[in-house]
Design a protein around this motif. Structure first.
Motif, short mmCIF file in Angstrom:
data_model
loop_
_atom_site.label_atom_id
_atom_site.label_comp_id
_atom_site.label_asym_id
_atom_site.label_seq_id
_atom_site.Cartn_x
_atom_site.Cartn_y
_atom_site.Cartn_z
N VAL A 71 9.57 -0.52 -6.27
CA VAL A 71 9.77 0.61 -7.18
C VAL A 71 8.85 0.51 -8.39
O VAL A 71 8.25 1.50 -8.82
CB VAL A 71 11.25 0.68 -7.61
N ASP A 72 8.69 -0.70 -8.92
CA ASP A 72 7.81 -0.89 -10.07
C ASP A 72 6.36 -0.59 -9.72
O ASP A 72 5.63 0.05 -10.50
CB ASP A 72 7.95 -2.32 -10.60
N ALA A 73 5.91 -1.04 -8.55
CA ALA A 73 4.54 -0.77 -8.13
C ALA A 73 4.29 0.73 -7.99
O ALA A 73 3.23 1.25 -8.37
CB ALA A 73 4.25 -1.48 -6.80
N TYR A 74 5.25 1.43 -7.43
CA TYR A 74 5.13 2.89 -7.29
C TYR A 74 5.02 3.57 -8.66
O TYR A 74 4.12 4.39 -8.89
CB TYR A 74 6.34 3.43 -6.53
N ARG A 75 5.90 3.21 -9.56
CA ARG A 75 5.89 3.88 -10.87
C ARG A 75 4.64 3.54 -11.67
O ARG A 75 4.09 4.40 -12.37
CB ARG A 75 7.16 3.48 -11.64
N ARG A 76 4.17 2.30 -11.56
CA ARG A 76 2.95 1.94 -12.28
C ARG A 76 1.73 2.68 -11.74
O ARG A 76 0.81 3.01 -12.49
CB ARG A 76 2.71 0.43 -12.19
N ALA A 77 1.72 2.96 -10.43
CA ALA A 77 0.59 3.64 -9.82
C ALA A 77 0.66 5.15 -9.94
O ALA A 77 -0.32 5.85 -9.66
CB ALA A 77 0.49 3.26 -8.34
N PHE A 78 1.80 5.68 -10.38
CA PHE A 78 2.02 7.13 -10.29
C PHE A 78 1.03 7.93 -11.14
O PHE A 78 0.78 7.62 -12.30
CB PHE A 78 3.44 7.49 -10.70
N ARG A 79 0.50 8.95 -10.51
CA ARG A 79 -0.32 9.97 -11.17
C ARG A 79 0.20 11.32 -10.71
O ARG A 79 0.53 11.50 -9.53
CB ARG A 79 -1.80 9.83 -10.79
N ILE B 169 0.80 -1.21 0.00
CA ILE B 169 0.00 0.00 0.00
C ILE B 169 0.85 1.27 0.00
O ILE B 169 0.47 2.28 -0.60
CB ILE B 169 -0.98 0.00 1.19
N SER B 170 2.01 1.26 0.64
CA SER B 170 2.83 2.48 0.67
C SER B 170 3.28 2.87 -0.72
O SER B 170 3.19 4.04 -1.12
CB SER B 170 4.03 2.27 1.59
#
Length: 380
Positions: free
Chosen positions: A237-245, A210-211
């Motif tokens: 890192v991949d999860a963060y970039r994929r979720a980035f808006r 979730i973070s």
């Protein structure tokens, strides 16, 4: 060749055998002065409770002293464990320091374990693998002292399920700082002195949980944890970039942590690093980080193989050596993770050896104390 990322420091206020918590805190303040002189971008504090050899239990208090002892280096937390506080407490503590030292405060927020009573071990991973030269170790579950963590949770007034409020707590913190908090009671709420302060909020995480997802969704910068949970750093890192808006930032921004120990020679670095296995094992066994052993007292093989196996991932991902060797491993970490910044932490018995490690690293990495390379700021 990729430009080298800015370096920052994460400090726990450790102290060695024969030293004291007070000395550990004073060493941290002095290290912050050194970091500023050498050109490190940020000086962040971790939050650790009930550790016999770590004095960094109240980072917001210590940050006030560090801010007063320095002039320009950014300071902050990595991370404030949100389950240990109410959102307003976090905002007000940060706001006091930010109001006295404007434009320098980074509020890093981490999510606690899911139960509030015991720390949650990282999820199991497969076998160790190497990705483009970067070791991703096998993560193995380790036992925690349930009674100790239950006592800690009680003393911190943790409640079962409080980590489930993580997203709402983050949203409340952002709203209180921005001045847009809407109280359910319908009364005006203004978090003086934090409201309107230039506080940069980060989220930190060890997995693709979730973070990482929330940091991306809110457009916040994200801190990924290689030095403690190296198995999962690429996933996080991949999860963060994929979720980035786009939000607070227009583009994703990642800082990745590493545990380093640099000395003039590889042999000296290895000597100074003795005792690290014992130190890490004390954390994972549940007793809390012990005072760091003297190199001459630490055994070359401090544990039986099955016990050493418990800390193998930390040993294998610690960058220990001469300046060139450590710089090469940091460059690999930057390249493989795509990190925009690197966050280094160093543990040793003698604080002078920690200072020397950071001096050598700054020189080989080419840090420039006069350089100004601020993180692209928030949208208005």
């Amino acid at each position: 060749m990729t430009d080298r990322a800015p370096l920052s420091i994460l400090d726990l206020s450790p102290f060695g055998e024969g030293s004291t918590p007070g000395q550990g805190l004073r060493d941290t303040i002095e290290l912050a002065r050194v970091a500023e002189r050498l050109g490190y971008r940020r000086f962040w504090l971790a939050e650790h409770h009930l550790n016999p050899g770590v004095a960094g239990a109240a980072p917001h208090v210590l940050l006030a002293a560090i801010a007063a002892a320095t002039e320009r280096i950014r300071i902050g937390t990595a991370a404030t464990i949100i389950g240990n506080y109410a959102a307003l407490q976090v905002v007000e503590a940060s706001g006091v320091v930010a109001a006295l030292h404007p434009g320098r405060f980074d509020l890093g927020i981490g999510r606690s374990g899911s139960s509030g009573a015991a720390a949650t071990p990282p999820p199991a991973a497969g076998a160790a693998r190497v990705v483009d030269g970067l070791l991703l170790p096998a993560a193995k579950p380790f036992a925690f002292d349930a009674a100790r963590f239950t006592a800690q949770a009680r003393l911190l007034r943790r409640t079962a399920g409080d980590a489930d409020r993580f997203e709402q707590d983050v949203l409340d913190i952002l709203a209180l700082i921005a001045g847009g908090y809407a109280a359910p009671e319908g009364v005006p709420i203004h978090a003086t002195p934090a409201e309107g302060q230039d506080i940069q909020v980060w989220l930190h995480g060890s997995t693709a949980g979730i973070s990482a997802e929330l940091a991306g969704r809110l457009g916040l910068p994200f801190g990924a944890n290689y030095h403690v949970a190296g198995s999962f750093v690429l996933d996080a890192v991949d999860a963060y970039r994929r979720a980035f808006r786009p939000g607070a930032l227009d583009e994703p921004h990642v800082i990745v942590s590493a545990d380093v120990l640099v000395a003039d020679t590889a042999a000296e670095a290895e000597r100074l690093g003795r005792g690290y296995a014992e130190w890490v094992h004390s954390i994972r066994a549940g007793q809390g980080a012990i005072a760091y052993p003297r190199p001459e007292d630490a055994l070359v093989e401090p544990f039986e193989p099955d016990l050493l196996d418990v800390v193998a991932d930390r040993l294998d991902t610690r960058f220990v050596g001469d300046p060139d060797a450590v710089a090469e491993r940091l460059a690999t970490l930057q390249r493989v993770t795509g990190a925009d910044e690197l966050l280094v932490t160093t543990i040793a018995h003698d604080p002078r050896d920690r200072v020397r490690s950071f001096e050598l690293l700054a020189e080989v990495w080419g840090l420039d104390a006069a350089a100004e390379r601020p993180l692209e700021a928030a949208r208005s």
